[in-house]
Design a protein around this motif. Structure first.
Motif, short mmCIF file in Angstrom:
data_model
loop_
_atom_site.label_atom_id
_atom_site.label_comp_id
_atom_site.label_asym_id
_atom_site.label_seq_id
_atom_site.Cartn_x
_atom_site.Cartn_y
_atom_site.Cartn_z
N VAL A 250 -6.66 -0.21 -1.95
CA VAL A 250 -6.15 -0.43 -0.39
C VAL A 250 -7.19 0.55 0.57
O VAL A 250 -7.30 1.66 0.09
N ALA A 251 -7.95 -0.11 1.20
CA ALA A 251 -8.74 0.74 2.35
C ALA A 251 -8.29 0.49 3.69
O ALA A 251 -8.14 -0.83 4.22
N ASP A 252 -7.87 1.44 4.44
CA ASP A 252 -7.64 1.20 5.97
C ASP A 252 -7.17 2.70 6.47
O ASP A 252 -7.58 3.68 5.87
N LYS A 253 -6.72 2.72 7.66
CA LYS A 253 -6.07 3.95 8.14
C LYS A 253 -4.91 4.35 7.04
O LYS A 253 -4.45 3.76 6.42
N PRO A 254 -4.89 5.75 7.09
CA PRO A 254 -3.68 6.26 6.41
C PRO A 254 -2.18 5.89 6.36
O PRO A 254 -1.81 5.61 5.62
N ASP A 255 -2.00 5.50 7.78
CA ASP A 255 -0.70 4.76 7.99
C ASP A 255 -0.44 3.34 7.52
O ASP A 255 0.50 2.71 7.85
N VAL A 256 -1.54 2.77 7.06
CA VAL A 256 -1.57 1.47 6.45
C VAL A 256 -1.70 1.63 4.78
O VAL A 256 -0.85 1.14 4.06
N VAL A 257 -2.76 2.35 4.33
CA VAL A 257 -2.85 2.69 3.04
C VAL A 257 -1.68 3.15 2.29
O VAL A 257 -1.34 2.70 1.29
N ASN A 258 -1.34 4.41 2.98
CA ASN A 258 0.09 4.98 2.01
C ASN A 258 1.29 4.17 2.12
O ASN A 258 1.68 3.90 0.88
N PRO A 259 1.88 3.58 3.02
CA PRO A 259 3.11 2.62 2.83
C PRO A 259 2.72 1.56 1.94
O PRO A 259 3.52 1.03 1.18
N ALA A 260 1.40 1.00 2.00
CA ALA A 260 1.12 -0.15 1.29
C ALA A 260 1.18 -0.03 -0.21
O ALA A 260 1.81 -0.58 -0.85
N LEU A 261 0.42 1.11 -0.53
CA LEU A 261 0.22 1.54 -2.07
C LEU A 261 1.52 2.12 -2.53
O LEU A 261 1.88 2.02 -3.58
N ALA A 262 2.61 2.87 -1.65
CA ALA A 262 3.57 3.38 -2.02
C ALA A 262 4.84 2.17 -2.42
O ALA A 262 5.36 2.48 -3.40
N ASN A 263 4.83 1.26 -1.78
CA ASN A 263 5.68 0.06 -1.79
C ASN A 263 5.07 -0.70 -3.16
O ASN A 263 5.94 -1.21 -3.86
N LEU A 264 3.86 -0.76 -3.21
CA LEU A 264 3.18 -1.57 -4.43
C LEU A 264 3.63 -0.84 -5.63
O LEU A 264 3.99 -1.32 -6.51
N ARG A 265 3.65 0.55 -5.49
CA ARG A 265 3.86 1.54 -6.61
C ARG A 265 5.34 1.32 -7.29
O ARG A 265 5.50 1.02 -8.29
N LEU A 266 6.14 1.11 -6.24
CA LEU A 266 7.50 0.70 -6.62
C LEU A 266 7.82 -0.59 -7.13
O LEU A 266 8.56 -0.86 -8.35
N LYS A 267 6.98 -1.55 -6.63
CA LYS A 267 6.97 -2.98 -7.29
C LYS A 267 6.59 -3.16 -8.62
O LYS A 267 7.19 -3.62 -9.54
N LEU A 268 5.25 -2.41 -8.70
CA LEU A 268 4.91 -2.31 -10.20
C LEU A 268 5.83 -1.88 -11.25
O LEU A 268 5.77 -2.10 -12.36
N GLY A 269 6.42 -0.47 -10.68
CA GLY A 269 7.10 0.24 -11.72
C GLY A 269 8.32 -0.60 -11.95
O GLY A 269 8.75 -0.49 -13.21
N LYS A 270 9.10 -1.41 -10.98
CA LYS A 270 10.25 -2.32 -11.46
C LYS A 270 9.49 -3.47 -12.37
O LYS A 270 10.30 -3.80 -13.36
N MET A 271 8.51 -3.86 -12.02
CA MET A 271 7.86 -4.97 -12.85
C MET A 271 7.74 -4.66 -14.25
O MET A 271 8.02 -5.50 -15.23
N ALA A 272 7.07 -3.63 -14.59
CA ALA A 272 7.04 -3.04 -15.78
C ALA A 272 8.08 -2.17 -16.55
O ALA A 272 7.87 -1.65 -17.63
#
Length: 598
Positions: A401-423
């Motif tokens: 993800v490429a953007d401002k920090p206040d977009v990149v960080n929450p986007a990937l932080a929540n993606l991380r949790l979603k992937l963690g639950k998926m796997a």
């Protein structure tokens, strides 16, 4: 015909019948859980808040009693006198605490009947939360819900025991106070005596506990009720409970040590779990590695920053963001190369919720080849650098993800949790606690183009950063600390400002004039002029902590009478209209959108 208790006096709770009661006459009372007619002998499971016990109505004792027992139905309220006997071999119930014993009834009193139930009184039920909340008096009879509230009661006792042992004094602070905005809307209470004036329900005891420090009560605590008029979700309620404490003449570690003692005692006394050493992580490290200041450290999938590579690559999206001061971060979803295009598209939509304009990806196929629409824009060296940083192996997929920090960080932080639950990467039996420290003192509000206090305006800046407050507010660090448990912030606090001159600087940075500061916080500012000691404190969210310890997803399941997500009490019908006479006493008129009185 219903009966009265008369001279009946309960001697035992249902769930407490044990070996020592064999052969004794006991009196129990409660609700009929089940009734079974076995050819002349009636068996009834009687339930109270401690559990169940089997009652036997036998014709050996009384034919009339058996006939009377046959009329019992679910949730009838009864009182029974009888003799405790051991169950015959082979009839024991290992699921019950009292499963080896039964009470042979000699007397039965039917104290009250019950209508047919809207749902069964058992742990696992398929019924909407709305129905459960409407009939909360029945919902709370379910063993699971009863145990939740009993567990919460025990939390109170453990908390008080720790603070009392540490020399703290329990002091109550007012519910009716002055409106002092602290980040959420206040609940306002009109005054009948002072027309046009309002009390506010406290969002926290923050100002009062600081004043208690000025008053010389150097160790205060309170299990405090707090009120915030804000949008609700699973972990929010308009009224909630904090474990609140404050201390004088302390530094950060002193407060953190007390908080750790509270948490350790709760887990040890109530769950038999030992909490080990609690690590400390800086805010900057948490944001860099996890994209959030409340990271779940029970699994990997950490974020990696590749902004420097993005600056020199030929992929225009990445390069433009990097050149404009944005960031590019990535996650390696190990073993995820088998994701379909449809699944990747769904993940792209998911990060869009958090403002991300897209989700770039690279698959590392089992044979080592790369599959991605963006690979062609990178040199071999750049790709090698990205694969090395992300520790990519055949079978992995990399997300960017490429953007401002206040977009990149929450986007990937929540993606991380979603992937963690998926796997299934998250071990639900793990208890990972950590401290997050060195928060920024201020954050920039782009919409209003002004600085705001990240926590609250009474948080002290680090001593070495005081001189930067007015000139470089973005570089000032706060003496704040949050406790995070399995990705959930369960408590937070700070060392407070005790000097009037520092407090004035902070107010100036966040745009409060002297007049506004005096109007909102005048009583605290006045107190700081009279020998305020250095002090700091913290508050745990008791509802949230209780829900985590009980394994509940929603705090509504550990609160006796919660509100819905729309702030309604379905049991009582609140909020509701009131009589016109009541409004007139308060000098209040209600008008519609056209200005007409309702």
């Amino acid at each position: 015909m219903l009966e009265h208790l008369g001279s009946f006096q309960r001697t035992h709770y249902c769930g407490e019948i044990s070996e020592k009661d064999l052969g004794k006459e006991v009196r129990v009372a409660g609700w009929v859980d089940t009734t079974r007619d076995h050819g002349g002998v009636v068996f009834t499971d009687l339930r109270d808040r401690t559990g169940k016990v089997q009652i036997v109505f036998s014709p050996e004792i009384s034919e009339d009693l058996v006939e009377k027992a046959k009329k019992l139905r679910h949730e009838f309220v009864i009182a029974v006198k009888g003799e405790v006997r051991r169950r015959p071999p082979g009839t024991e119930n290992p699921k019950l605490k009292t499963g080896e014993f039964e009470i042979y009834a000699k007397e039965l009193q039917i104290l009250n009947r019950s209508l047919p139930l809207p749902f069964p009184i058992e742990n696992e039920i398929k019924v909407s939360e709305e129905v459960r909340l409407k009939y909360r008096f029945l919902d709370l009879r379910r063993p699971k819900m009863a145990q939740n509230l009993i567990f919460r009661h025990r939390m109170y006792q453990v908390v008080r025991e720790v603070f009392n042992k540490e020399g703290f004094i329990e002091i109550e602070t007012p519910y009716l106070t002055k409106s002092t905005p602290e980040g959420a809307r206040d609940f306002l209470v009109p005054s009948r005596i002072y027309p046009g004036k309002f009390y506010a329900l406290p969002q926290s005891p923050q100002l009062f506990k600081q004043i208690l420090m000025v008053s010389g009560f150097d160790k205060y605590y309170q299990i405090a009720r707090c009120f915030r008029d804000e949008d609700l979700r699973a972990d929010r309620q308009p009224e909630f409970t904090q474990i609140d404490f404050e201390m004088s003449f302390v530094r950060e570690r002193d407060v953190m040590d007390v908080a750790e003692k509270v948490l350790r005692a709760l887990y040890k006394e109530l769950l038999g779990v030992e909490i080990g050493e609690i690590p400390v992580m800086s805010y900057d490290e948490a944001m860099e590695r996890f994209g959030t200041d409340r990271p779940d450290t029970r699994f990997g999938l950490e974020l990696k920053n590749i902004t420097d590579v993005a600056k020199r690559c030929n992929f225009k999206v990445f390069r433009t963001v990097a050149e404009k001061g944005g960031i590019v971060k990535a996650i390696n979803f190990e073993g995820g190369a088998g994701l379909s295009r449809k699944e990747i598209d769904e993940l792209t939509k998911f990060v869009g919720i958090y403002g991300a304009k897209g989700l770039a990806w690279i698959k590392v196929l089992p044979e080592g080849k790369l599959q991605s629409p963006i690979v062609k824009f990178f040199t071999e060296d750049e790709i090698d650098e990205i694969l090395r940083r992300l520790n990519a192996k055949p079978g992995d997929i990399l997300f960017f993800v490429a953007d401002k920090p206040d977009v990149v960080n929450p986007a990937l932080a929540n993606l991380r949790l979603k992937l963690g639950k998926m796997a299934n990467l998250i071990d639900e039996n793990k208890i990972n606690v950590l401290w997050i420290v060195d928060f920024p003192m201020f954050e920039w509000n782009e919409e209003e183009e002004r600085w705001e206090a990240l926590h609250h305006p009474f948080t002290s800046p680090k001593e070495e950063d005081v001189e930067k407050i007015l000139e470089e507010p973005g570089k000032v660090r706060a003496r704040a600390y949050d406790m995070v448990l399995n990705g959930v912030e369960i408590g937070g606090g700070s060392i407070r400002i005790h000097r009037e001159d520092v407090q004035e600087k902070v107010f100036k940075v966040i745009g409060l004039s002297d007049e506004e500061a005096k109007e909102r916080f005048g009583f605290l500012l006045e107190a700081l002029k009279y020998g305020a000691p250095p002090h700091g404190g913290m508050a745990f969210g008791l509802d949230r902590l209780c829900a985590i310890m009980r394994g509940e997803e929603s705090i509504r399941d550990v609160i006796a009478f919660p509100k819905t997500q729309r702030g309604q009490c379905l049991l009582t019908g609140a909020p509701d209209s009131v009589r016109k006479e009541q409004l007139e006493e308060l000098h209040i008129e209600i008008k519609d959108e056209e200005g007409e009185e309702v």
